[in-house]
Design a protein around this motif. Sequence first.
Motif, PDB file in Angstrom:
ATOM      1  N   PRO A  29      10.703  10.139   1.000  1.00  0.00           N
ATOM      2  CA  PRO A  29      10.342   9.439   2.585  1.00  0.00           C
ATOM      3  C   PRO A  29       8.942   9.777   2.542  1.00  0.00           C
ATOM      4  O   PRO A  29       7.849   9.103   2.843  1.00  0.00           O
ATOM      5  CB  PRO A  29      11.016   9.653   3.504  1.00  0.00           C
ATOM      6  N   ALA A  30       8.613  11.121   2.597  1.00  0.00           N
ATOM      7  CA  ALA A  30       7.003  11.877   2.091  1.00  0.00           C
ATOM      8  C   ALA A  30       6.118  11.099   1.292  1.00  0.00           C
ATOM      9  O   ALA A  30       4.904  10.324   0.756  1.00  0.00           O
ATOM     10  CB  ALA A  30       7.087  13.055   2.192  1.00  0.00           C
ATOM     11  N   LEU A  31       6.482  10.672  -0.267  1.00  0.00           N
ATOM     12  CA  LEU A  31       6.639  10.593  -1.196  1.00  0.00           C
ATOM     13  C   LEU A  31       5.562   8.615  -0.969  1.00  0.00           C
ATOM     14  O   LEU A  31       4.548   8.146  -0.803  1.00  0.00           O
ATOM     15  CB  LEU A  31       6.691  10.259  -2.934  1.00  0.00           C
ATOM     16  N   ILE A  32       7.120   8.307  -0.595  1.00  0.00           N
ATOM     17  CA  ILE A  32       6.403   6.920  -0.191  1.00  0.00           C
ATOM     18  C   ILE A  32       5.391   6.640   0.978  1.00  0.00           C
ATOM     19  O   ILE A  32       4.387   5.460   0.374  1.00  0.00           O
ATOM     20  CB  ILE A  32       8.142   5.750  -0.159  1.00  0.00           C
ATOM     21  N   ALA A  33       5.312   6.870   1.687  1.00  0.00           N
ATOM     22  CA  ALA A  33       4.696   7.002   3.183  1.00  0.00           C
ATOM     23  C   ALA A  33       2.973   7.543   2.106  1.00  0.00           C
ATOM     24  O   ALA A  33       2.218   6.990   2.374  1.00  0.00           O
ATOM     25  CB  ALA A  33       4.870   8.016   4.060  1.00  0.00           C
ATOM     26  N   TYR A  34       2.941   8.176   1.275  1.00  0.00           N
ATOM     27  CA  TYR A  34       1.443   8.853   1.327  1.00  0.00           C
ATOM     28  C   TYR A  34       1.414   7.984  -0.236  1.00  0.00           C
ATOM     29  O   TYR A  34      -0.424   7.634   0.113  1.00  0.00           O
ATOM     30  CB  TYR A  34       1.465  10.756   0.636  1.00  0.00           C
ATOM     31  N   ILE A  35       1.536   7.788  -1.133  1.00  0.00           N
ATOM     32  CA  ILE A  35       1.411   6.594  -1.855  1.00  0.00           C
ATOM     33  C   ILE A  35       0.810   5.333  -1.022  1.00  0.00           C
ATOM     34  O   ILE A  35       0.068   4.664  -1.821  1.00  0.00           O
ATOM     35  CB  ILE A  35       2.156   5.867  -3.123  1.00  0.00           C
ATOM     36  N   SER A  36       1.370   4.193  -0.337  1.00  0.00           N
ATOM     37  CA  SER A  36       1.658   3.361   0.320  1.00  0.00           C
ATOM     38  C   SER A  36       0.618   3.393   1.546  1.00  0.00           C
ATOM     39  O   SER A  36      -0.266   2.649   1.362  1.00  0.00           O
ATOM     40  CB  SER A  36       3.169   2.826   0.568  1.00  0.00           C
ATOM     41  N   GLU A  37       0.247   4.469   1.119  1.00  0.00           N
ATOM     42  CA  GLU A  37      -1.000   4.616   3.185  1.00  0.00           C
ATOM     43  C   GLU A  37      -2.104   4.267   1.676  1.00  0.00           C
ATOM     44  O   GLU A  37      -3.137   3.673   2.025  1.00  0.00           O
ATOM     45  CB  GLU A  37      -1.092   5.550   3.117  1.00  0.00           C
ATOM     46  N   TRP A  38      -2.573   4.035   0.098  1.00  0.00           N
ATOM     47  CA  TRP A  38      -3.707   4.179  -1.002  1.00  0.00           C
ATOM     48  C   TRP A  38      -3.012   3.070  -1.574  1.00  0.00           C
ATOM     49  O   TRP A  38      -4.216   2.139  -1.891  1.00  0.00           O
ATOM     50  CB  TRP A  38      -4.028   5.153  -1.365  1.00  0.00           C
ATOM     51  N   ILE A  39      -2.214   2.568  -1.760  1.00  0.00           N
ATOM     52  CA  ILE A  39      -1.780   1.926  -2.834  1.00  0.00           C
ATOM     53  C   ILE A  39      -0.642   1.162  -2.120  1.00  0.00           C
ATOM     54  O   ILE A  39       1.076   1.782  -1.891  1.00  0.00           O
ATOM     55  CB  ILE A  39      -1.696   2.464  -4.263  1.00  0.00           C
ATOM     56  N   THR A  40      -0.649  -0.563  -2.383  1.00  0.00           N
ATOM     57  CA  THR A  40       0.423  -1.172  -2.421  1.00  0.00           C
ATOM     58  C   THR A  40       1.259  -1.144  -3.308  1.00  0.00           C
ATOM     59  O   THR A  40       1.106  -1.193  -4.649  1.00  0.00           O
ATOM     60  CB  THR A  40      -0.312  -3.095  -2.620  1.00  0.00           C
ATOM     61  N   LEU A  41       2.881  -0.971  -3.344  1.00  0.00           N
ATOM     62  CA  LEU A  41       3.718  -1.168  -4.053  1.00  0.00           C
ATOM     63  C   LEU A  41       4.252  -1.896  -3.516  1.00  0.00           C
ATOM     64  O   LEU A  41       4.520  -3.245  -3.403  1.00  0.00           O
ATOM     65  CB  LEU A  41       4.529   0.096  -3.408  1.00  0.00           C
ATOM     66  N   GLU A  42       4.690  -2.728  -5.857  1.00  0.00           N
ATOM     67  CA  GLU A  42       5.126  -4.054  -5.940  1.00  0.00           C
ATOM     68  C   GLU A  42       6.578  -3.455  -5.851  1.00  0.00           C
ATOM     69  O   GLU A  42       7.081  -2.905  -6.459  1.00  0.00           O
ATOM     70  CB  GLU A  42       4.996  -4.530  -6.929  1.00  0.00           C
ATOM     71  N   PRO A  43       7.633  -4.873  -5.702  1.00  0.00           N
ATOM     72  CA  PRO A  43       9.301  -4.790  -6.553  1.00  0.00           C
ATOM     73  C   PRO A  43       9.516  -4.662  -7.547  1.00  0.00           C
ATOM     74  O   PRO A  43       8.620  -5.250  -8.584  1.00  0.00           O
ATOM     75  CB  PRO A  43       9.103  -6.396  -6.473  1.00  0.00           C
ATOM     76  N   GLY A  44      10.284  -3.718  -7.986  1.00  0.00           N
ATOM     77  CA  GLY A  44       9.768  -3.271 -10.007  1.00  0.00           C
ATOM     78  C   GLY A  44       8.932  -1.648  -9.869  1.00  0.00           C
ATOM     79  O   GLY A  44       9.404  -1.114 -10.661  1.00  0.00           O
ATOM     80  N   ASP A  45       8.498  -1.788  -8.853  1.00  0.00           N
ATOM     81  CA  ASP A  45       7.562  -0.720  -9.217  1.00  0.00           C
ATOM     82  C   ASP A  45       8.930   1.003  -9.513  1.00  0.00           C
ATOM     83  O   ASP A  45       9.592   1.142  -8.618  1.00  0.00           O
ATOM     84  CB  ASP A  45       6.634  -0.610  -8.714  1.00  0.00           C
ATOM     85  N   ILE A  46       8.236   1.919  -9.315  1.00  0.00           N
ATOM     86  CA  ILE A  46       8.796   3.431  -9.761  1.00  0.00           C
ATOM     87  C   ILE A  46       8.015   4.743  -8.891  1.00  0.00           C
ATOM     88  O   ILE A  46       6.965   4.674  -9.934  1.00  0.00           O
ATOM     89  CB  ILE A  46       9.208   3.386 -11.050  1.00  0.00           C
ATOM     90  N   ILE A  47       8.652   5.100  -8.594  1.00  0.00           N
ATOM     91  CA  ILE A  47       8.182   6.566  -7.731  1.00  0.00           C
ATOM     92  C   ILE A  47       8.854   7.431  -8.905  1.00  0.00           C
ATOM     93  O   ILE A  47      10.243   7.851  -8.679  1.00  0.00           O
ATOM     94  CB  ILE A  47       8.087   6.786  -6.460  1.00  0.00           C
ATOM     95  N   ALA A  48       8.423   8.254  -9.994  1.00  0.00           N
ATOM     96  CA  ALA A  48       9.037   9.323 -10.192  1.00  0.00           C
ATOM     97  C   ALA A  48       8.200  10.676  -9.318  1.00  0.00           C
ATOM     98  O   ALA A  48       7.147  11.232  -9.394  1.00  0.00           O
ATOM     99  CB  ALA A  48       7.757   9.208 -12.028  1.00  0.00           C
TER     100      ALA A  48
END
Length: 259
Positions: free
Chosen positions: A207-226
């Motif tokens: 949850p922390a990674l998704i919140a931090y990344i999406s604050e700055w960058i729009t995530l699209e369907p199929g994108d991956i967080i490593a």
Amino acid sequence: MVYVRFRTQEGEELYGIQQGAELLAVEGSIFGTYQETGQVYSLDTVQLLAPCLPSKVMCAGTNYMSHIQECNEKMNLHVEVPDHPLIFSKGPNTIVGPGDTILYPAGVERVDFEGELGVVIKKRCKSVPKEHAMEMILGYTCLNDVSARTLQWGDGQWTRGKGLDTFCPIGPVITDEVDPSDLPVRTKVNGTVLQDGTTRDLIFDIPALIAYISEWITLEPGDIIATGTPAGVGPIHDGDLVEIEIPGIGILKNPVKEI
């Protein structure tokens, strides 16, 4: 649900739902609305492909304390515990699937494996609060953040060393049937276990990674967080077989070939 992407003997590329040794083909989008076509394939008659085609892979660097320790002690680096996620990206050119070859560039002195849990995004999202982050996830996959250390360390930044063709194998499936908070992440090279960590030890959780990344960058369907790699990373060579294993997801196997 266990999602796959596969190529039939006739060369058709399809998405499907895996049930044991059978694949139920679907039409539509696994990231939205889909339905079964009625076609059923045997797992041993198809070629599994990368289970999705991300527009980008957003990677968390130094997200395990054990990896920070080995960077400082074994890699002659000075790495501190980050106070926020350290994010870099890989492009679509890096994506390959189960059984595909990792291409080792001739003249690069060192290339390393990095076994990781990959988080596959389900819906377009921006500025997601941590409490709603898990709602953005389709499922989880195995991922190998292959790294050309010679280029990464020589450049002083990570784009080239992390972004070479074939440097992000993913697969074999995407599944939502695992608990990502405590998953073993193991890597074998030629049958020898070199990494044996658990996502319980993440410095920044999903949850922390998704919140931090999406604050700055729009995530699209199929994108991956490593999500980062545990201790035990090391070099690969021409002819090696690398296996990333996460129970409940499967084993991602890729041979290495120098080019």
